[in-house]
Design an enzyme around this catalytic site. Sequence first.
Site: not given
Length: 97
Positions: A23, A41
């Site tokens: 991320r 996520n």
Amino acid sequence: MTAEDLQRLHAVVVGRVQNVGFRATTHDQATRLQLAGWVRNRHEGTVEVVAEGRTEILHDFLAFLHKGPRTAHVVRVDATWGPVQGAPQPFALKPTI
């Protein structure tokens, strides 16, 4: 630049992509490329990405998603393309869903 030069990329990245900095590096890459959008996520272990910008830049970004950071292992990227819809700018980190 015309509207035809702009696209929206929606991608779901599958593999060992959580708890490896995916991320954060995706956010950094998108910010560097000046893309609009977000990354988050998902509970099932994937990473979801929405990015909007110039088509050729999005192709470079998609190539990055296929690799990810050094610690990741990308199995596949499910990508779909469409027209821009006004994604957030600057690129955002969203909470897990």
